[in-house]
Design a protein around this motif. Structure first.
Motif, short mmCIF file in Angstrom:
data_model
loop_
_atom_site.label_atom_id
_atom_site.label_comp_id
_atom_site.label_asym_id
_atom_site.label_seq_id
_atom_site.Cartn_x
_atom_site.Cartn_y
_atom_site.Cartn_z
N THR A 1 51.17 3.19 17.68
CA THR A 1 51.53 4.39 16.93
C THR A 1 50.27 4.84 16.19
N GLU A 2 50.39 5.93 15.44
CA GLU A 2 49.25 6.38 14.64
C GLU A 2 48.90 5.39 13.54
N ARG A 3 49.82 4.48 13.22
CA ARG A 3 49.57 3.50 12.16
C ARG A 3 49.24 2.11 12.68
N LEU A 4 49.75 1.73 13.85
CA LEU A 4 49.66 0.34 14.31
C LEU A 4 48.83 0.22 15.57
N SER A 5 47.80 -0.66 15.51
CA SER A 5 46.99 -1.02 16.68
C SER A 5 46.86 -2.53 16.73
N LEU A 6 46.96 -3.10 17.95
CA LEU A 6 46.84 -4.54 18.13
C LEU A 6 45.78 -4.85 19.19
N GLN A 7 45.18 -6.03 19.07
CA GLN A 7 44.11 -6.41 19.99
C GLN A 7 44.18 -7.90 20.33
N LEU A 8 43.92 -8.23 21.59
CA LEU A 8 43.73 -9.60 22.05
C LEU A 8 42.27 -9.78 22.46
N SER A 9 41.72 -10.97 22.17
CA SER A 9 40.30 -11.21 22.42
C SER A 9 40.08 -12.59 23.02
N PRO A 10 40.32 -12.77 24.33
CA PRO A 10 39.95 -14.04 24.99
C PRO A 10 38.44 -14.26 24.85
N THR A 11 38.06 -15.47 24.41
CA THR A 11 36.67 -15.72 24.01
C THR A 11 36.15 -17.03 24.58
N LEU A 12 34.90 -17.01 25.01
CA LEU A 12 34.16 -18.21 25.40
C LEU A 12 32.86 -18.25 24.62
#
Length: 297
Positions: free
Chosen positions: A173-184
């Motif tokens: 939404t205009e208020r909510l952002s989510l992120q996933l970050s697989p990392t090595l």
């Protein structure tokens, strides 16, 4: 006659205000990308808290980033609860294209130099197309701190560590952002034989927009490597973003002292439960070197 002129003046001012409001609405719509089909402004800055977001700088835009962490809150009144201690990183990021970033930085922790490349492969679409924004991130860090005299047989390659990430985010939404970050994170040199050179982690985080220019952010890196998890802690960071024109000011609470991936992902030792909480901030300033319209996050 005076009344007629006043009426004409009021009509002109009203028309100007309506036109200005229309222009502001166009800018707001462009920033929120509700008209072009592309979803932009997923996050307010290129950093969520410690880690990178999917955002990249526009072509020709230079970003100057100052990152600062005080000591831990549990250091006591003698150290003014960490304010007498400091770790700092200065960084520059430049948009080679609208999708490709290059960056360099120098941190006081272990006198570390770092550099990175960041490429936005996919852009979230409003309807048809990609449901997420996907950015590839690759960095290298060099420890320049002098070796102890008893360890002067190490080579330059032992100073290096590398990070590879796939950043996947969606603006729900205009208020909510989510992120996933697989990392090595790969370390060419580790402390003991039992330590792992390759450390895998899964990062996750999000942003909740409070007002047009403020947001609350959270970030967590979960160590997938069993051996590393026995000696180091998962990174948990909370932040509050304030945008003021060309600046983005981020207030931060985190259990990680370092501001480079090799520190806050794979070598983090702080416990939130023990008060190993570092207060700090990020300040980013954008300069448009090509003279285009200033980009808003």
């Amino acid at each position: 006659m005076m009344k007629k002129w006043m009426l004409v003046l009021l009509l002109c001012l009203s028309a100007a205000l309506v036109q200005a409001q229309d222009e502001l609405m166009k800018i707001a719509e462009a920033n929120d990308s509700t008209t072009t089909g592309h979803v932009t402004g997923t996050f307010k800055a290129t950093r969520l808290v410690n880690g990178h977001t999917v955002e990249t700088n526009s072509a020709g835009v230079l970003l100057f980033l100052i990152s600062h962490r005080f000591g831990t809150l549990n250091s006591g009144a003698y150290e003014l609860f960490g304010l007498d201690q400091a770790t700092i990183r200065l960084g520059l990021e430049y948009g080679l294209t609208d999708r490709l970033d290059i960056g360099i930085g120098r941190s006081s922790l272990e006198k570390t130099f770092d550099g990175f490349l960041k490429y936005r492969l996919l852009q979230q679409q409003m309807e048809r197309g990609s449901p997420v924004t996907l950015t590839l991130f690759s960095s290298a860090a060099v420890r320049s701190l002098k070796w102890p005299e008893e360890e002067n047989n190490f080579e330059f390659k032992h100073r290096l560590a590398y990070t590879q990430q796939v950043l996947i985010a969606r603006k729900f939404t205009e208020r909510l952002s989510l992120q996933l970050s697989p990392t090595l994170v790969h370390h060419n040199l580790v402390r003991t034989r039992r330590d792992e050179n390759n450390v895998y982690a899964l990062g996750g985080g999000g942003r909740f927009k409070i007002t047009k220019r403020t947001s609350f952010n959270a970030e967590y890196f979960y160590l997938l490597s069993d051996q590393t998890r026995q000696d180091f802690r998962n990174g948990l960071s909370l932040g509050f973003d304030i945008e003021t024109g060309g600046h983005v000011f981020q207030l931060i609470f985190t259990n990680a002292q370092g501001m480079v991936e090799k520190f806050f992902v794979s070598q983090n030792t702080g416990y939130w439960s023990d008060g190993d909480i570092y207060f700090g901030f990020n300040i980013s300033r954008v300069f448009d070197l090509k003279g285009k319209e200033k980009r808003e996050w």
